[in-house]
Every structure is written in structure tokens, then in C-alpha cells.
Design a protein around this motif. Structure first.
Motif, mmCIF file in Angstrom:
data_model
loop_
_atom_site.group_PDB
_atom_site.id
_atom_site.type_symbol
_atom_site.label_atom_id
_atom_site.label_comp_id
_atom_site.label_asym_id
_atom_site.label_seq_id
_atom_site.Cartn_x
_atom_site.Cartn_y
_atom_site.Cartn_z
ATOM 1 N N GLN A 117 -7.046 -6.487 4.296
ATOM 2 C CA GLN A 117 -6.841 -5.443 3.301
ATOM 3 C C GLN A 117 -5.582 -4.629 3.625
ATOM 4 N N ALA A 118 -5.384 -4.292 4.887
ATOM 5 C CA ALA A 118 -4.212 -3.506 5.291
ATOM 6 C C ALA A 118 -2.915 -4.254 4.982
ATOM 7 N N ILE A 119 -2.872 -5.546 5.289
ATOM 8 C CA ILE A 119 -1.670 -6.350 5.031
ATOM 9 C C ILE A 119 -1.431 -6.511 3.539
ATOM 10 N N LEU A 120 -2.469 -6.835 2.805
ATOM 11 C CA LEU A 120 -2.303 -7.046 1.363
ATOM 12 C C LEU A 120 -1.795 -5.785 0.666
ATOM 13 N N LEU A 121 -2.345 -4.642 1.038
ATOM 14 C CA LEU A 121 -1.947 -3.408 0.373
ATOM 15 C C LEU A 121 -0.540 -2.959 0.760
ATOM 16 N N THR A 122 -0.183 -3.102 2.039
ATOM 17 C CA THR A 122 1.139 -2.619 2.463
ATOM 18 C C THR A 122 2.249 -3.625 2.201
ATOM 19 N N GLU A 123 1.998 -4.885 2.458
ATOM 20 C CA GLU A 123 3.058 -5.880 2.355
ATOM 21 C C GLU A 123 3.218 -6.456 0.956
ATOM 22 N N PHE A 124 2.141 -6.555 0.202
ATOM 23 C CA PHE A 124 2.220 -7.239 -1.080
ATOM 24 C C PHE A 124 2.003 -6.317 -2.282
ATOM 25 N N GLN A 125 1.544 -5.100 -2.018
ATOM 26 C CA GLN A 125 1.417 -4.138 -3.101
ATOM 27 C C GLN A 125 2.294 -2.919 -2.843
ATOM 28 N N ALA A 126 3.183 -3.028 -1.861
ATOM 29 C CA ALA A 126 4.195 -2.016 -1.542
ATOM 30 C C ALA A 126 3.605 -0.624 -1.310
ATOM 31 N N MET A 127 2.428 -0.580 -0.765
ATOM 32 C CA MET A 127 1.806 0.704 -0.448
ATOM 33 C C MET A 127 2.329 1.157 0.912
ATOM 34 N N THR A 128 2.666 2.438 1.029
ATOM 35 C CA THR A 128 3.097 2.946 2.332
ATOM 36 C C THR A 128 1.875 3.064 3.237
ATOM 37 N N GLN A 129 2.117 3.177 4.523
ATOM 38 C CA GLN A 129 1.002 3.322 5.448
ATOM 39 C C GLN A 129 0.297 4.663 5.237
ATOM 40 N N LYS A 130 1.036 5.666 4.798
ATOM 41 C CA LYS A 130 0.424 6.958 4.468
ATOM 42 C C LYS A 130 -0.511 6.800 3.263
ATOM 43 N N GLU A 131 -0.048 6.085 2.240
ATOM 44 C CA GLU A 131 -0.888 5.822 1.066
ATOM 45 C C GLU A 131 -2.105 4.984 1.444
ATOM 46 N N LEU A 132 -1.902 4.033 2.358
ATOM 47 C CA LEU A 132 -3.011 3.205 2.843
ATOM 48 C C LEU A 132 -4.076 4.073 3.502
ATOM 49 N N SER A 133 -3.636 5.031 4.312
ATOM 50 C CA SER A 133 -4.609 5.896 4.995
ATOM 51 C C SER A 133 -5.437 6.689 3.988
ATOM 52 N N LYS A 134 -4.793 7.179 2.932
ATOM 53 C CA LYS A 134 -5.527 7.916 1.895
ATOM 54 C C LYS A 134 -6.481 6.992 1.140
ATOM 55 N N GLU A 135 -5.988 5.800 0.800
ATOM 56 C CA GLU A 135 -6.800 4.827 0.049
ATOM 57 C C GLU A 135 -8.056 4.441 0.815
ATOM 58 N N LEU A 136 -7.915 4.263 2.137
ATOM 59 C CA LEU A 136 -9.038 3.798 2.950
ATOM 60 C C LEU A 136 -9.835 4.944 3.582
ATOM 61 N N GLY A 137 -9.300 6.167 3.458
ATOM 62 C CA GLY A 137 -9.991 7.313 4.042
ATOM 63 C C GLY A 137 -9.939 7.316 5.558
ATOM 64 N N ILE A 138 -8.815 6.873 6.116
ATOM 65 C CA ILE A 138 -8.642 6.861 7.572
ATOM 66 C C ILE A 138 -7.373 7.646 7.912
ATOM 67 N N SER A 139 -7.187 7.928 9.190
ATOM 68 C CA SER A 139 -6.003 8.675 9.613
ATOM 69 C C SER A 139 -4.746 7.814 9.443
ATOM 70 N N ILE A 140 -3.603 8.476 9.406
ATOM 71 C CA ILE A 140 -2.338 7.746 9.296
ATOM 72 C C ILE A 140 -2.153 6.839 10.509
ATOM 73 N N SER A 141 -2.477 7.344 11.706
ATOM 74 C CA SER A 141 -2.336 6.504 12.903
ATOM 75 C C SER A 141 -3.297 5.315 12.846
ATOM 76 N N GLY A 142 -4.481 5.509 12.264
ATOM 77 C CA GLY A 142 -5.427 4.400 12.094
ATOM 78 C C GLY A 142 -4.881 3.350 11.141
ATOM 79 N N ALA A 143 -4.247 3.802 10.063
ATOM 80 C CA ALA A 143 -3.639 2.867 9.098
ATOM 81 C C ALA A 143 -2.503 2.100 9.754
ATOM 82 N N LYS A 144 -1.670 2.816 10.495
ATOM 83 C CA LYS A 144 -0.555 2.156 11.190
ATOM 84 C C LYS A 144 -1.074 1.118 12.182
ATOM 85 N N SER A 145 -2.121 1.473 12.901
ATOM 86 C CA SER A 145 -2.700 0.535 13.870
ATOM 87 C C SER A 145 -3.227 -0.723 13.193
ATOM 88 N N ARG A 146 -3.904 -0.544 12.066
ATOM 89 C CA ARG A 146 -4.426 -1.715 11.347
ATOM 90 C C ARG A 146 -3.304 -2.648 10.900
#
Length: 185
Positions: A117-146
Motif C-alpha cells: 500500500q505504501a509503495i502503490l500510493l507514493t510511487e504510482f499515485q504520486a502521494m507524498t509521504q506526508k499525505e501517506l501518513s494522513k491517509e493511513l493515520g500514522i506518523s510521518i516517520s512511520g510513513a517514511k519507514s514503510r
């Protein structure tokens, strides 16, 4: 243009067969599509103005022929948006990049769901890691780690499966499977 059809056949017949079989489940359909592609190549190769762009042109013909084949036969098209994103090519990209991209799709699909999910959203749907963290309800560092873990998993899978030769621009110019047992390619 001085490209001979026999030279094209020798260079592209095996890679094109692999390319088609990675996208078409039915063996007979794959053979029909393969023949149709080479017929189109034979009829239109003189229209390719720049010989350096023949790789991209041939694989564009192949992708379009696969799509047309399924549209004609009213079957459900098995090519996903992800594979199109992975395989979208510029004229400079080689067939090796295209073939590795099809392996990469299988690798992405085999990731644990959180990393996939992290790869698909950031790499193929151009979501930033900050947006990913909001989408998944996790911290920015957690999104970056994923995202970082998912990238590392993909890299490890790729290098475990294939020996790659990469040019100075980062394009794959050649590859060899390390084992015929590779479950991704």
C-alpha cells in the motif's frame, strides 16, 4: 531505414514472447498476438525514422496489439493500471527495462499489504509521504519507514532474482535471471 526484418526477428522474437506471456494467460492467445505483432512490424518498420527508437516502437506496437486483441474479443483486459505505470516507456528505454518492470509488478504484488500500500500510493499515485501518513493515520516517520522498507524489500527481491547491467543513466541495458526458479519473472 536499413533495419532488416530478419535482424528484428532475431533480436526481438524471444523477448517479445516473454513480454506477451507475462501479460496474457492463454498460451494460444499469446501465440496469436505474437504473430499479429510481427505482421505489424513487418508492414510498418519502414515508417520508423530513427533506428535508435526501434525498441520503444516495437514494444509500443506490442502493448497496443495486446490491448486491441482483448478489446476485439470482448475479454476482460488483464493489464492493470499499475503494469501500465511500470511499463510506460520513453523512446530511450530498452526492452530489458520493460521486462524487469513486469517482474517488478509481481514483486510489488507479493509485498506484505502495509508495504504494498505504501509503495502503490507514493510511487504510482504520486502521494507524498506526508499525505501517506494522513491517509493511513500514522506518523510521518512511520510513513517514511514503510516506504523505505518497501523499497528495500523490492530491491532485495530484484537482486536476488536477477543480475542487472545498468547504464550511466540508470537504465537496465541487460539482465540475466540468477535462477530459473525465480517466482517473480
Amino acid at each position: 531505414m536499413s533495419t532488416c526484418i530478419n535482424c528484428v526477428w532475431e533480436e526481438f522474437s524471444l523477448p517479445l514472447k516473454r513480454f506477451i506471456k507475462n501479460r496474457v494467460d492463454n498460451e494460444q492467445d499469446a501465440e496469436d498476438i505474437f504473430q499479429e505483432i510481427f505482421l505489424k512490424i513487418h508492414k510498418n518498420i519502414d515508417r520508423v525514422m530513427n533506428e535508435d527508437k526501434i525498441h520503444a516502437w516495437i514494444y509500443r506496437v506490442a502493448r497496443n496489439t495486446i490491448t486491441d486483441y482483448y478489446k476485439r474479443n470482448h475479454d476482460k483486459l488483464e493489464i492493470t493500471d499499475l503494469s501500465e505505470d511500470l511499463e510506460s516507456t520513453t523512446d530511450e528505454e530498452s526492452s530489458a527495462n520493460i521486462e524487469i518492470a513486469s517482474c517488478l509488478k509481481v514483486m510489488v504484488d507479493s509485498l506484505p499489504e502495509t508495504y504494498k500500500q505504501a509503495i502503490l500510493l507514493t510511487e504510482f499515485q504520486a502521494m507524498t509521504q506526508k499525505e501517506l501518513s494522513k491517509e493511513l493515520g500514522i506518523s510521518i516517520s512511520g510513513a517514511k519507514s514503510r516506504v523505505q522498507r518497501a523499497r528495500k524489500m523490492l530491491k532485495d527481491m530484484l537482486f536476488a532474482c536477477c543480475q542487472l547491467e545498468i547504464d550511466s543513466r540508470g537504465n537496465i541495458i541487460d539482465y540475466k535471471h540468477k535462477s530459473s526458479e525465480c517466482k517473480y519473472c
